[in-house]
Structures are given as C-alpha cells and as structure tokens.
Design an enzyme around this catalytic site. Structure first.
Site, PDB file in Angstrom:
ATOM      1  N   ALA A  76       0.646  -1.472  -0.118  1.00  0.00           N
ATOM      2  CA  ALA A  76       0.123  -0.153   0.268  1.00  0.00           C
ATOM      3  C   ALA A  76       0.767   1.236  -0.313  1.00  0.00           C
ATOM      4  O   ALA A  76       0.661   2.154  -0.496  1.00  0.00           O
ATOM      5  CB  ALA A  76      -0.655   0.194   0.807  1.00  0.00           C
ATOM      6  N   THR A  77       2.083   0.415   0.164  1.00  0.00           N
ATOM      7  CA  THR A  77       3.047   2.175   0.897  1.00  0.00           C
ATOM      8  C   THR A  77       3.415   2.676  -0.709  1.00  0.00           C
ATOM      9  O   THR A  77       3.358   3.857  -0.941  1.00  0.00           O
ATOM     10  CB  THR A  77       4.575   1.842   1.434  1.00  0.00           C
ATOM     11  OG1 THR A  77       4.335   1.170   3.002  1.00  0.00           O
ATOM     12  CG2 THR A  77       5.384   3.707   1.197  1.00  0.00           C
ATOM     13  N   GLN A 185      -6.400  -1.074   5.059  1.00  0.00           N
ATOM     14  CA  GLN A 185      -7.183  -1.831   6.163  1.00  0.00           C
ATOM     15  C   GLN A 185      -8.434  -1.965   6.402  1.00  0.00           C
ATOM     16  O   GLN A 185      -9.178  -2.572   7.489  1.00  0.00           O
ATOM     17  CB  GLN A 185      -6.991  -0.742   7.573  1.00  0.00           C
ATOM     18  CG  GLN A 185      -5.750  -0.490   7.956  1.00  0.00           C
ATOM     19  CD  GLN A 185      -5.016  -1.542   9.282  1.00  0.00           C
ATOM     20  OE1 GLN A 185      -5.698  -2.317   8.942  1.00  0.00           O
ATOM     21  NE2 GLN A 185      -3.641  -1.392   9.538  1.00  0.00           N
ATOM     22  N   SER A 205      -3.039  -3.746   0.128  1.00  0.00           N
ATOM     23  CA  SER A 205      -2.348  -4.582   1.128  1.00  0.00           C
ATOM     24  C   SER A 205      -1.927  -5.557   1.116  1.00  0.00           C
ATOM     25  O   SER A 205      -3.188  -6.265   1.532  1.00  0.00           O
ATOM     26  CB  SER A 205      -1.695  -3.536   2.246  1.00  0.00           C
ATOM     27  OG  SER A 205      -0.172  -4.399   2.519  1.00  0.00           O
ATOM     28  N   GLY A 206      -1.552  -6.850   0.976  1.00  0.00           N
ATOM     29  CA  GLY A 206      -1.559  -8.348   0.733  1.00  0.00           C
ATOM     30  C   GLY A 206      -1.461  -8.375   2.556  1.00  0.00           C
ATOM     31  O   GLY A 206      -2.648  -9.600   2.653  1.00  0.00           O
ATOM     32  N   HIS A 207      -0.744  -7.525   2.583  1.00  0.00           N
ATOM     33  CA  HIS A 207      -0.031  -8.508   4.372  1.00  0.00           C
ATOM     34  C   HIS A 207      -0.653  -8.125   5.227  1.00  0.00           C
ATOM     35  O   HIS A 207      -1.049  -8.034   6.734  1.00  0.00           O
ATOM     36  CB  HIS A 207       1.240  -8.121   5.099  1.00  0.00           C
ATOM     37  CG  HIS A 207       1.562  -6.498   5.013  1.00  0.00           C
ATOM     38  ND1 HIS A 207       1.490  -6.314   7.029  1.00  0.00           N
ATOM     39  CD2 HIS A 207       2.523  -5.241   4.169  1.00  0.00           C
ATOM     40  CE1 HIS A 207       1.773  -5.165   6.199  1.00  0.00           C
ATOM     41  NE2 HIS A 207       2.219  -4.410   5.132  1.00  0.00           N
ATOM     42  N   CYS A 334       6.807   1.735  13.761  1.00  0.00           N
ATOM     43  CA  CYS A 334       7.299   2.852  13.716  1.00  0.00           C
ATOM     44  C   CYS A 334       8.759   2.821  13.791  1.00  0.00           C
ATOM     45  O   CYS A 334       9.387   1.847  14.067  1.00  0.00           O
ATOM     46  CB  CYS A 334       7.994   3.963  15.444  1.00  0.00           C
ATOM     47  SG  CYS A 334       8.971   4.771  15.679  1.00  0.00           S
TER      48      CYS A 334
HETATM   49  C1  LIG Z   1      -3.746   2.195   6.097  1.00  0.00           C
HETATM   50  C2  LIG Z   1      -2.790   2.154   6.135  1.00  0.00           C
HETATM   51  N1  LIG Z   1      -2.178   2.421   4.418  1.00  0.00           N
HETATM   52  C3  LIG Z   1      -0.665   2.025   4.027  1.00  0.00           C
HETATM   53  C4  LIG Z   1       0.461   1.106   5.226  1.00  0.00           C
HETATM   54  C5  LIG Z   1       1.082   0.775   4.268  1.00  0.00           C
HETATM   55  O1  LIG Z   1       0.935  -0.814   4.137  1.00  0.00           O
HETATM   56  P1  LIG Z   1       2.509  -1.210   3.263  1.00  0.00           P
HETATM   57  O2  LIG Z   1       2.535  -1.950   4.324  1.00  0.00           O
HETATM   58  O3  LIG Z   1       1.624  -2.680   2.029  1.00  0.00           O
HETATM   59  O4  LIG Z   1       3.260  -1.055   2.596  1.00  0.00           O
HETATM   60  C6  LIG Z   1      -0.490   0.729   6.193  1.00  0.00           C
HETATM   61  C7  LIG Z   1      -0.028  -0.521   6.977  1.00  0.00           C
HETATM   62  O5  LIG Z   1       0.625  -0.301   8.471  1.00  0.00           O
HETATM   63  C8  LIG Z   1      -2.032   1.331   6.344  1.00  0.00           C
HETATM   64  O6  LIG Z   1      -2.669   0.216   7.789  1.00  0.00           O
END
Ligand SMILES: Cc1ncc(COP(=O)(O)O)c(C=O)c1O
Length: 388
Positions: A76-77, A185, A205-207, A334
């Site tokens: 997702a990042t 989420q 996001s997969g994880h 963090c």
């Molecule tokens: C709301 C949200 N967006 C984005 C992310 C980032 O996801 P990823 O770890 O798949 O890059 C997270 C993960 O903590 C998240 O909770």
C-alpha cells in the site's frame, strides 16, 4: 522469540500471519509453475500470465472493479505514492491543490508533503472530529475546481475509524475531483464490494489480510489510467503503470487472501471479532484502573480494533512490561525507532500525554476467546505492577 513463553498476538493491524490456505495456494508458483508472466513466447509464460490474470480478477472483485483496472505493486505504501505522485505529475495546470485527511497513514502524508515541497502543489489537511471521522463541513469548504485529488482512507489503522466514503464521493464528484482511498485496512473491517463505485483510485495491501508481505495493488478507474504517470519506469508491464516483473506467487497469495476475506467467512469473522474486542474492553474495565477507548463507536469501527487509553501510564512502559507475553503496539509501526506521539490521536484532539498513554490492541483471524481473557488479565497485571 525463543523464550518458550507463548506470545499472544494482538497487533493484526500492523501485519497478519499468512493464512495456511494462502501458503498452499502460493506453493506451486515458486518452482513448479515458476514462469515470468511477461514471457509471451512460450507456454510456461502463458500459464504464469493466466495466474496473474486470475489474481487481478479476485482483487478487482473485492472492490467491484474489473481486472484491467488493477495494478499490482509492492504494497500500500507504493500504491499510495503511485496514486498521489502519479496523478500530480499529469495534473492539468488549473488543478494544483491536493487535500489529505489529518489521520492518513504516514506514507500518504509524506507523499503529499513531497508534492508540496518539490512539485509546487498546495496541500491542505482535512481535520477529523474527536472520534477520528472526517469533518465533512471542513472538506466541503475546501473543495472547488482547483483541487486535483482528495486522499481519504477507508479505515484508520490506529483507531479503526471507518469513513463515510459514499458521502465523501458525493461531495467530490460534482467538482470533478479525483477521490483516492487508502483501503489497506478495509478488507477485514467492512464489506467493500461497491467501493469502486465511490473511489476513483484504491490502495490495497496483501499483508493486512493474511496474504504475503511485499505485495499490494492499486485500483485505477479505467478512464483515469491515462492521467497517472508511473513512478517506476521500465519494460512497460501492467499497461505501463508499473514496470517490473509481476511476482506471480505473491499475486496468487494476495488473491487467495482476498477470496477468503470476501467470502461469507470474512463476514462471520468480523462479527466474532467485534464480540471478542468488546469483551476485551469489558474485562479491562473490570480492573481498578480507568480505561478510556479512543475512536468511534462500535458500528463505525474496525471490528478487531481496540485503541485503549490508560491515563497516568506510559504506553511504552506498559507494552515493555508485557513482553514477551503480549504483542500490541502504540499504533503505527515506527520505522525510525524514535517514539513520537501518534499524529492520529493528536488530530482527534487528544493531548500529548493522552496519546502517550494509548495502546492499540488489534485482534484477528487466529484470536481465541482464551487469548482475549488472558490478554486482558496480562494488561491489568502490568498496570498493577506499574501503578505508583
Ligand atoms: C492504512 C495504511 N496504509 C498504508 C499502509 C502501508 O502498507 P504496506 O505495508 O503494504 O506498504 C499501512 C500499513 O501499516 C496502513 O495501515
């Protein structure tokens, strides 16, 4: 950790263990069906491409989209960065403003800051109320034909607040503003079968859904795809939106995870989690210490999320004294290792001291009723041991 002591996991919103059914679905794709999905000259490549296509179809079905509207990313990042930077780099000259909510994940806030500092965009933050819900009046006041995009998450990762995406979409559409929604989420928290009717770009996001780490997806509505500049250049895979060899086992794993979460089992799991979460809070309240819950009421909240405040205690001390028996967290993972008060709780109007006394417990698929009881007992015991 090899201590021999069982650790109860209550940090499912940070990451989830991979579901054994997902591991099984992935297993043929490491060394048997190992092809490069972009090898178009032979049958091994075709079979890999077919697996990726099927995976896109599953992910698309989760949100009510079509497979050609989904691009796989590393998580997702990356999806959030591609959405915001990609849209901005092809923005029409008249739309130079971007709005983000105050409670977005750091990766959205940091991408928006980069747009302001390096690409000349005006970025404004939409406030939230005491429960973490978007201040719709503030949003309505900010929007006009100079806004390119608004980024608001579906479900908050720290307090579990579920936003009203249909309402947000209704405000934005008349002004031609693009709605990007970080839904990392959301799959474990709500039925999102019609999310693509409301949001124009959606990050996944997969994880966070019992799939593997290192894979995510970005939905981009078909007619907007030409308005997104890639952030990774290369062989032009995935319609040029995201170059790089698509990782077949990870895509298959993410799709298997999606199929479980959108099945009736997903809905049952949400009900069970809400019950367990409520019982955890009740058990904490049976102790002699005051317990406040940060965030929204039950039906507008991620069912597995309990963000709890123990006024007068330091969250870090409580979490520390719970090790290695209970894994929970202060909220967002963090990366820097330097503790800072949660920007989400601060945006909701909590003081720095209140934010520093707050712990996010997040329960999930493998949480048992016994875990809930034991976790509550351990927390109360930790408070007893730390009480002055
Ligand atoms: C709301 C949200 N967006 C984005 C992310 C980032 O996801 P990823 O770890 O798949 O890059 C997270 C993960 O903590 C998240 O909770």
């Amino acid at each position: 950790m090899m201590t021999g002591i069982r650790t109860i996991y209550a940090d499912y919103q940070a990451t989830t263990p991979v579901d054994p059914r997902v591991v099984e679905a992935m297993s043929p794709y490491w060394s048997d069906s190992f092809g490069n999905p972009h090898s178009s000259d032979h049958a091994i490549g075709w079979r890999a491409a077919e697996a990726v296509h099927k995976a896109s179809a599953s992910v698309a079905a989760l949100i009510g989209a079509d497979p050609d509207e989904v691009a796989f990313t590393s998580g997702a990042t990356e999806s959030n960065n591609l959405a915001l930077l990609g849209l901005a780099r092809r923005a029409p000259p008249v739309r130079r403003r971007v709005l983000v909510s105050a409670v977005e994940h750091k990766c959205v806030l940091a991408a928006a800051r980069a747009l302001a500092e390096r690409e000349g965009f005006a970025v404004a933050t939409i406030p939230v109320d005491r429960e973490g819900s978007i201040d719709m009046d503030a949003l309505a006041r900010q929007i006009d034909e100079t806004v390119l995009a608004v980024s608001i998450m579906a479900v908050n990762n720290e307090v579990g607040a579920i936003q009203e995406v249909s309402h947000i979409s209704g405000l934005l559409r008349p002004h031609g503003i693009i709605f990007h929604c970080d839904a990392a989420q959301a799959p474990c928290a709500m039925d999102m079968g019609s999310l693509a009717n409301y949001a124009d770009l959606i990050s996944l996001s997969g994880h966070k859904i019992y799939g593997p780490q290192g894979i995510g997806a970005l939905y981009i509505r078909r007619d907007l795809q030409a308005r997104v500049e890639p952030i990774i250049y290369g062989g032009g895979q995935q319609s040029g939106l995201r170059s790089g060899t698509v990782p077949v086992p990870l895509c298959v794993g993410m799709a298997a995870a999606v199929d479980i979460v959108r099945s009736p089992e997903g809905a049952d799991e949400r009900k069970r989690l809400a019950r367990q979460r409520d019982s955890f809070i009740r058990l904490l309240r049976d102790g002699r210490f005051p317990v406040a819950v940060n965030g929204p009421v039950r039906d507008r909240r991620h069912p597995g999320n309990a963000n709890v405040r123990f006024d007068g205690f330091s969250a870090y001390d409580v979490l520390g004294s719970l090790q290695p028996r209970l894994a929970a967290s202060t909220g967002a993972a963090c990366a820097s290792g330097v503790p800072e008060p949660s920007h989400v709780l601060r945006a909701m109007g909590l003081s720095e001291a209140q934010a520093d006394s707050s712990i996010r417990f997040s329960f999930g698929r493998f949480t048992t009723d016994d875990d809930i009881e034991e976790a509550a007992y351990l927390v109360v015991e930790a408070l007893e041991s730390l009480a002055p």
